[in-house]
Design an enzyme around this catalytic site. Structure first.
Site, PDB file in Angstrom:
ATOM      1  N   SER A   5       1.232   2.032   6.833  1.00  0.00           N
ATOM      2  CA  SER A   5       0.287   2.022   5.962  1.00  0.00           C
ATOM      3  C   SER A   5      -0.603   2.852   5.167  1.00  0.00           C
ATOM      4  O   SER A   5      -1.490   2.610   5.558  1.00  0.00           O
ATOM      5  CB  SER A   5      -0.730   0.705   6.238  1.00  0.00           C
ATOM      6  OG  SER A   5       0.439  -0.213   6.818  1.00  0.00           O
ATOM      7  N   ARG A  47      -1.062  11.951   3.021  1.00  0.00           N
ATOM      8  CA  ARG A  47      -2.260  12.122   3.683  1.00  0.00           C
ATOM      9  C   ARG A  47      -2.870  10.875   4.529  1.00  0.00           C
ATOM     10  O   ARG A  47      -1.891  10.182   4.385  1.00  0.00           O
ATOM     11  CB  ARG A  47      -3.164  12.089   2.543  1.00  0.00           C
ATOM     12  CG  ARG A  47      -3.654  11.084   1.818  1.00  0.00           C
ATOM     13  CD  ARG A  47      -4.129  11.463  -0.053  1.00  0.00           C
ATOM     14  NE  ARG A  47      -2.933  12.247  -1.091  1.00  0.00           N
ATOM     15  CZ  ARG A  47      -2.451  11.237  -1.936  1.00  0.00           C
ATOM     16  NH1 ARG A  47      -3.070   9.968  -1.928  1.00  0.00           N
ATOM     17  NH2 ARG A  47      -2.492  11.887  -2.665  1.00  0.00           N
ATOM     18  N   ASP A  80       3.182  -1.204   4.400  1.00  0.00           N
ATOM     19  CA  ASP A  80       2.910  -2.544   4.754  1.00  0.00           C
ATOM     20  C   ASP A  80       3.123  -4.070   3.552  1.00  0.00           C
ATOM     21  O   ASP A  80       3.252  -4.819   3.570  1.00  0.00           O
ATOM     22  CB  ASP A  80       0.938  -3.465   4.964  1.00  0.00           C
ATOM     23  CG  ASP A  80       0.070  -2.135   4.524  1.00  0.00           C
ATOM     24  OD1 ASP A  80       0.717  -1.458   3.391  1.00  0.00           O
ATOM     25  OD2 ASP A  80      -1.129  -2.278   4.881  1.00  0.00           O
TER      26      ASP A  80
HETATM   27  C1  BGC Z   1      -2.345   3.457   2.020  1.00  0.00           C
HETATM   28  C2  BGC Z   1      -1.479   2.253   1.845  1.00  0.00           C
HETATM   29  C3  BGC Z   1      -2.029   1.220   2.230  1.00  0.00           C
HETATM   30  C4  BGC Z   1      -2.630   0.033   1.924  1.00  0.00           C
HETATM   31  C5  BGC Z   1      -2.950  -0.654   2.363  1.00  0.00           C
HETATM   32  C6  BGC Z   1      -4.022   2.622   2.113  1.00  0.00           C
HETATM   33  O1  BGC Z   1      -5.110   3.281   2.226  1.00  0.00           O
HETATM   34  O2  BGC Z   1      -2.696   4.661   1.995  1.00  0.00           O
HETATM   35  O3  BGC Z   1      -0.432   2.770   2.012  1.00  0.00           O
HETATM   36  O4  BGC Z   1      -0.524   0.010   1.983  1.00  0.00           O
HETATM   37  O5  BGC Z   1      -3.545   1.119   2.798  1.00  0.00           O
HETATM   38  O6  BGC Z   1      -3.085  -0.736   3.510  1.00  0.00           O
END
Ligand code: BGC
Length: 464
Positions: free
Chosen positions: A140, A155, A193
């Site tokens: 995620s 990142r 996610d």
């Molecule tokens: C991430 C996402 C993720 C979200 C929820 C963010 O900080 O960049 O990729 O879906 O958090 O978990």
């Protein structure tokens, strides 16, 4: 009016989003959505094509592995899809040590492969010698994908910082480590996610073709939705003849909405908080909305009150009190104080004592409750921005009567009246009364079932 009340009135104003501001943000989100689909730009909305082209209908069957890394825990599970919108799951989870969250990529991949190995040995020892098992990897963080199971990390967010992993292919690296450990696992799909949540919601609500958005309001925030491939100019469809569908799920990475702060609010607490994150200047929207930041924002306000001697009744606070420690306040504290309906704000009193070492009078407790409420209101109002933005961008209400959204995460699940507050804000946008035609459901286990569903549609390892 006391100095404390005056101060709180101003802070509440600093956190308030007017209807005009809300709509300005929604308009800008729609514009940024189009821009992000057109081209990649380091500060704009990532709008990442995920190579997931079909959402399930509940009839899918089979057993798959799924692993989930995205916050405080690493979870390994095997999911058995039963084909009737239902499933069974066997799972284990381990806390991700801080040394792994902020260490080297070699240790990071070894940590994951070691635990996958432990899980297989304990629950599926019969499969240790057989053909490779397909695995969906819920990761995620923002990854720019080049296929269902290839993609480079853009990142880190949410407090992770493993510098040598940025720009590398996450699935390839995990696969190498699994192969090194002789584990019969094929990393078949990389799944954000939010994509998992969208898939799991579609699987669980078979027959409802209108699940448009999967979203997370938890430690971080993000959303994925279904887009027509013809609306994604930056996606070179000719280079991917294997894709026959006309739609694709887009991982918006809306946590990075308006990193340039053209429209989203930025008060002095936001500025201070941002400077102390490992990713200053990025994920600026997330830093106003998601769980990782709601506790810290409240701590910063209380700290300022303390420094301004506004909390006169507070007995001397010990030097090592959590009030003085960055990131010591969990969003659960803001949630409890925000939702406090006890007389004399007794719950707030306990929270302040236990979380910060503060003894507060009823007047001070009420003041801090008002601040927490303002932080919560702003989070929910901003949460409405990308939801309204995506519904308006896709013009979905021109095609269907009801739009379904699947969501997950601690904030949407446990923050007091979060959904109601988001809905209040949605009604103030161009959606107006159409808000009532949005169905919303918590879609538990997107990272397990959703990842398994993505592994299912992936190619078999022999063909990969
Ligand atoms: C991430 C996402 C993720 C979200 C929820 C963010 O900080 O960049 O990729 O879906 O958090 O978990």
């Amino acid at each position: 009016m006391s100095a404390l009340q005056k101060y709180v009135d101003e802070v509440v104003k600093d956190f308030t989003i007017s209807k005009e501001k809300l709509n300005e943000c929604v308009d800008y989100f729609v514009e940024q959505t189009r821009e992000g689909l057109r081209a990649n730009d380091v500060k704009s909305l990532p709008m990442i094509p995920t190579f997931v082209t079909d959402v399930p209908n509940g009839k899918e069957k089979g057993t798959f592995l799924a692993v989930d890394l995205g916050g405080t825990n690493f979870r390994v599970c095997s999911v058995n899809l039963l084909g009737n919108s239902d499933f069974t799951i066997t799972q284990e989870k381990w806390a991700v040590p801080r040394t792994i969250m902020r260490g080297s990529s070699a240790d990071f991949y070894k940590f994951m492969a070691d635990h996958i190995g432990k899980f297989l040995t304990k629950h599926h020892s019969d499969k240790l010698e057989g053909p490779k098992i397909k695995m969906g990897f819920t990761f995620s963080f923002p990854v720019v994908q080049t296929s269902l199971n290839r993609g480079k990390l853009l990142r880190w967010t949410k407090g992770f910082n493993i510098p040598d992993a940025v720009g590398t292919d996450i699935c390839e690296c995990l696969q190498k480590e699994l192969d090194k450990q002789n584990l019969p696992v094929h990393v078949a799909a990389l799944v954000n996610d939010t994509v998992g949540t969208l898939m799991a919601r579609s699987y669980g609500k078979s027959g409802n073709a209108h699940t448009l958005i999967g979203c997370i309001f938890g430690t971080g925030t993000n959303g994925a939705y279904r887009e027509k491939i013809s609306n994604i100019p930056k996606f070179d469809a000719a280079a991917h003849p294997e894709i026959t569908s006309d739609m694709m799920v887009i991982n918006t990475e809306w946590g990075s909405f308006d990193n340039a702060l053209k429209h989203i609010p930025a008060n002095r607490f936001d500025v201070d908080l941002n400077e102390r994150t490992p990713n200053p200047g990025f994920h600026m929207f997330e830093k106003r909305v998601s769980g990782m930041f709601l506790g810290e924002l409240l701590r910063l306000v209380i700290l300022e009150m303390y420094k301004k001697n506004l909390l006169s009744a507070i007995k001397s606070v010990p030097e090592d009190a959590k009030l003085f420690q960055d990131w010591s306040a969990d969003s659960a504290i803001t949630a409890a104080i925000d939702g406090d309906s006890t007389s004399n704000y007794a719950t707030t009193g306990y929270m302040l004592r236990d979380a910060f070492g503060l003894l507060a009078t009823p007047e001070e407790r009420e003041a801090i409750h008002r601040v927490a409420r303002a932080i919560g209101d702003r989070s929910a109002a901003l949460a409405a921005v990308p939801i309204a933005g995506l519904i308006l961008h896709t013009k979905a209400f021109e095609r269907v009567d009801t739009i379904d959204i699947g969501g997950d995460g601690s904030v949407v699940e446990f923050y007091p009246e979060f959904e109601k507050r988001v809905r209040d804000a949605l009604r103030k946008t161009a959606l107006g009364s159409k808000e009532a035609n949005i169905s919303f459901g918590i879609s538990k286990d997107g990272s397990g079932v959703g990842a398994a569903l993505c592994a299912l549609v992936a190619e078999d390892p022999e063909d990969a």
